[in-house]
Design an enzyme around this catalytic site. Structure first.
Site, short mmCIF file in Angstrom:
data_model
loop_
_atom_site.label_atom_id
_atom_site.label_comp_id
_atom_site.label_asym_id
_atom_site.label_seq_id
_atom_site.Cartn_x
_atom_site.Cartn_y
_atom_site.Cartn_z
N PHE A 187 -7.97 2.34 4.57
CA PHE A 187 -7.06 1.06 4.33
C PHE A 187 -7.29 0.23 5.07
O PHE A 187 -6.90 -1.09 5.14
CB PHE A 187 -5.43 1.41 4.54
CG PHE A 187 -5.21 1.83 5.89
CD1 PHE A 187 -4.85 1.15 6.91
CD2 PHE A 187 -5.00 3.19 6.13
CE1 PHE A 187 -4.36 1.62 8.03
CE2 PHE A 187 -4.56 3.79 7.03
CZ PHE A 187 -4.03 3.10 8.15
N ARG A 234 2.74 -3.25 17.64
CA ARG A 234 3.37 -3.00 16.41
C ARG A 234 4.18 -4.34 16.06
O ARG A 234 5.09 -5.04 16.80
CB ARG A 234 4.82 -2.13 16.76
CG ARG A 234 5.50 -1.60 15.63
CD ARG A 234 6.89 -0.76 15.96
NE ARG A 234 6.33 0.34 16.71
CZ ARG A 234 6.26 1.73 16.25
NH1 ARG A 234 6.02 1.59 14.84
NH2 ARG A 234 5.96 2.79 16.86
N ARG A 252 -3.87 9.25 15.82
CA ARG A 252 -2.88 8.09 16.34
C ARG A 252 -2.91 8.07 17.81
O ARG A 252 -2.61 6.98 18.41
CB ARG A 252 -1.69 8.51 15.65
CG ARG A 252 -0.48 7.11 16.01
CD ARG A 252 0.63 7.63 15.53
NE ARG A 252 1.84 6.85 16.13
CZ ARG A 252 2.70 6.23 15.24
NH1 ARG A 252 2.58 6.24 13.86
NH2 ARG A 252 3.59 5.58 15.83
N ARG A 256 -2.72 9.89 10.64
CA ARG A 256 -3.49 8.74 10.76
C ARG A 256 -4.75 9.17 11.56
O ARG A 256 -4.73 9.97 12.45
CB ARG A 256 -2.49 7.42 11.62
CG ARG A 256 -3.43 6.42 11.96
CD ARG A 256 -3.01 5.41 10.91
NE ARG A 256 -3.53 4.02 11.46
CZ ARG A 256 -2.77 3.15 12.01
NH1 ARG A 256 -1.25 3.52 12.35
NH2 ARG A 256 -3.11 1.66 12.27
N LYS A 297 2.26 4.73 1.49
CA LYS A 297 2.27 5.16 2.68
C LYS A 297 2.58 6.70 2.43
O LYS A 297 3.58 7.29 1.99
CB LYS A 297 3.78 4.83 3.25
CG LYS A 297 3.77 5.09 4.82
CD LYS A 297 5.03 4.97 5.54
CE LYS A 297 4.71 5.26 6.78
NZ LYS A 297 4.34 6.76 7.10
N GLU A 343 -5.81 7.23 6.35
CA GLU A 343 -4.68 8.52 6.56
C GLU A 343 -5.03 9.41 5.49
O GLU A 343 -5.61 9.41 4.47
CB GLU A 343 -3.52 7.84 5.74
CG GLU A 343 -2.30 8.89 5.92
CD GLU A 343 -1.56 8.49 7.09
OE1 GLU A 343 -0.59 9.41 7.29
OE2 GLU A 343 -1.62 7.47 7.94
N LYS A 350 6.85 -1.33 7.18
CA LYS A 350 7.17 0.11 6.30
C LYS A 350 8.31 -0.04 5.50
O LYS A 350 9.43 -0.74 5.87
CB LYS A 350 7.25 1.35 7.14
CG LYS A 350 6.00 1.76 7.99
CD LYS A 350 6.25 2.81 8.68
CE LYS A 350 7.15 2.37 10.09
NZ LYS A 350 7.12 3.55 11.15
N GLU A 396 0.93 -1.18 0.05
CA GLU A 396 0.08 -0.18 0.11
C GLU A 396 0.90 1.34 0.10
O GLU A 396 2.09 1.15 0.49
CB GLU A 396 -1.06 0.15 1.20
CG GLU A 396 -1.84 -1.06 1.36
CD GLU A 396 -2.44 -0.95 2.81
OE1 GLU A 396 -2.42 -0.07 3.58
OE2 GLU A 396 -3.36 -2.04 3.25
#
EC number: 6.5.1.1
Length: 594
Positions: free
Chosen positions: A343, A419, A273, A257, A252, A303, A425, A250
């Protein structure tokens, strides 16, 4: 329950440097608290009167508090202002003032937790004409009946300087020990907190109903879910090895966010976020997103980017931040129009989707999202094991003005608040040696010398370990500050100052000043090296060694990030390993050329 019993526990927590000891004090406090008021105890212990996402602030500055303290004790405000610098702490000042008054007072009423909490709630909600005077009277009312130790903590809570260093994860540990058979259900407790981060409500539920009560906690419209976060790697090949062969890649975007909650009647709430309610500055986002999902109740992960109104190009994140204002919203909308890219879909019409595979969540999202000019599905490609195709799509993403890609495992579930390696990323800057800044937490400071005398000469910076819920040092940073930033720094960090190393900080270095780990800074260094002193990555790369950032430079404060959003210890370790690979490749090339 009398507030003095709580204040005595706070005094013990304040004095401890051990995290396990802190958890034990909290456990005993929670067990001794009637379940019906445990939420109030938890909020107060965190220095709040509500869940943080509700954005309720007491709004009491030091001047206002001194007026209330003067009214309660009869000590002139001028005298209090003289004593304050000597004591250096608003809590100690209140303790001193009330002790002076207590010697002359014979008739006081015991303060209860309920009275303190309810009074502070009234203070927070006081608005309009006469609000300041009302706040003074309310605070003076409880200070008049407070014992000196109670006054210390009332003062700190009211002025938002509690400094106990207790955080949500510490509270979860203590709740687990108190009500859920130790660590047995700790993971389930945290999962529920991640989808319903009102820790006071969760505390009350587990105290009253135990483990069965957790099953009642579900995603609720208007209550933000803690977002899933991505790891990072340097190359398309490594990412494919990690989560391939089939992946979603996707764009970025360099935006903000947003978690967007939409009701069937069109009502919308937007959370950042950090779970802050940012609905008001974005009336355009509310309108075009609600139209795109009309007829449904949803929680979307998105986003939002700012767009150049003339060219349609994506503007940098810093430009979007001009939208974060209370006034001039209409003008800002025209100057910085937005587009929102959805997303992920976490909730649809009463159904939680977190445990559905990304494959299925994406299909449902595509079915319900009626794209318009401003609300769109994220641009992505499905790639099956082809590294070259992933690299080409990465280059395309960069050409389109994005930061790069987020590559995802289509079979992964949505891990709220985690995470993990299901999302990775790949950004432009990861292709080189430490060009990418990291976000680190200030945990200590060192007094300056020479030109920097009277201010801090360097800051002790730490990465976050979510597995241990601790902060581990990775550098001493003294470069990159302007003279103005250096001059302002003691005042900027004053609210977080404590007189000993915080229990959640793991450090072999003795600082001159210590802080509660709250403030996040963006840091850029030359490289990551092995260190005999810093604790980040200790014994994880080499025995009796940690990792340090060499020549760290201050790039700016990250006020949009909390301490748990900082770069993790694992990320620092991965960056070090990737850096070694780059060096090895360069050395091999040099040898071949020779």
């Amino acid at each position: 329950m009398n507030f003095i019993d709580v204040a005595k526990i706070y005094e013990k927590i304040e004095a401890t440097t051990g995290r396990l000891e802190m958890i034990d004090y909290l456990k005993n406090l929670f067990l001794s608290t009637p379940p019906e008021i445990l939420d109030k105890i938890v909020y107060l212990t965190l220095g709040n009167i509500a869940a943080s996402f509700e954005g309720i602030e007491l709004g009491v500055g030091e001047k206002l508090f001194l007026r209330a303290l003067s009214l309660a004790t009869g000590i002139p405000q001028e005298r209090l202002e003289e004593e304050y610098p000597k004591l250096g702490d608003i809590g100690k000042l209140a303790e001193w003032a009330v002790s002076k008054k207590a010697a002359q007072s014979f008739f006081t009423e015991d303060l209860t937790v309920e009275r303190v909490f309810d009074t502070l709630s009234k203070v927070a909600r006081a608005t309009g004409e006469g609000a300041q005077d009302l706040k003074v009277r309310l605070i003076a009312g409880i200070l008049s009946d407070a014992k000196p130790l109670e006054a210390r903590y009332i003062a700190r809570i009211v002025t938002e300087k509690l400094r106990l260093g207790v955080r949500d994860m510490t509270v979860l540990d203590a709740l687990s020990e108190a009500f859920l058979k130790g660590r047995a259900y700790r993971d389930k407790l945290e999962r529920k907190y991640n989808i319903y981060p009102d820790i006071g409500k969760i505390a009350k539920v587990v105290a009253e109903k135990g483990i069965k009560g957790l099953d009642e906690i579900t995603i609720t419209l208007g209550i933000p879910v803690r977002p899933m976060l991505a790891q990072r790697l340097r190359s398309a090949e490594e990412i494919m090895e990690k989560i391939g062969p089939r992946i979603f890649a996707e764009f970025k975007y360099d935006g903000e966010r947003m978690q967007i909650h939409v009701w069937k009647d069109g009502k919308v709430k937007i959370f950042s976020r950090r779970l802050e309610d940012i609905t008001e500055p974005y009336p355009d986002v509310r309108e075009y997103v609600s139209k795109a999902v009309e007829g449904h109740e949803v929680v979307l992960d998105c986003e939002t980017v700012a767009i150049n109104p003339d060219t349609g190009e994506i503007l940098p994140f810093q430009e979007l931040m001009h939208r974060r204002r209370k006034y001039g919203v209409e003008e800002a909308m025209k100057t910085y129009p937005t587009v929102t890219y959805a997303f992920d879909l976490l909730y649809l019409d009463g159904r939680e989707l977190l445990d559905e595979q990304l494959d299925d969540r994406r299909k449902i999202l595509k079915e319900i999202l009626k794209e318009n000019e401003k609300a769109r599905l994220v641009q992505y490609e499905e790639i099956d094991g082809n590294v070259e195709e992933l690299e080409r799509f990465f280059e395309h993403a960069v050409e389109m003005g994005t930061e790069g890609l987020v590559v995802k495992d289509p079979k992964s579930i949505y891990q709220a608040g985690v995470r993990g390696w299901s999302w990775i990323k790949l950004k432009r800057s990861y292709i080189s040696k430490m060009i990418e800044p990291v976000d680190l937490v200030v945990v200590g400071a060192f007094w300056g010398k020479g030109k920097r005398a009277g201010t801090y000469g360097a800051l002790l910076m730490a990465a976050y370990s979510p597995e241990e819920d601790v902060f581990k040092t990775v550098c001493k940073m003294g470069s990159g500050f302007t003279d103005e930033e250096l001059a302002r720094m003691p005042k900027l960090l004053e609210d977080y100052k404590i007189d000993h190393k915080h229990p959640s900080v793991i450090s072999n270095i003795e600082a001159d000043v210590y802080f509660v780990p709250v403030k996040v800074a963006q840091v850029l260094g030359d490289e990551i090296t092995l260190s005999p002193t810093h604790t980040c990555g200790w014994n994880k790369v080499r025995k009796n060694a940690g990792l340090a950032i060499r020549f760290p430079r201050f790039m700016g404060w990250r006020d949009d990030k909390g301490p748990q959003d900082a770069t993790t210890e694992e990320e620092i370790i991965e960056m070090y390993k990737e850096q070694l690979k780059v060096v090895e490749v360069e050395e091999t090339k040099s040898e071949e050329e020779a």
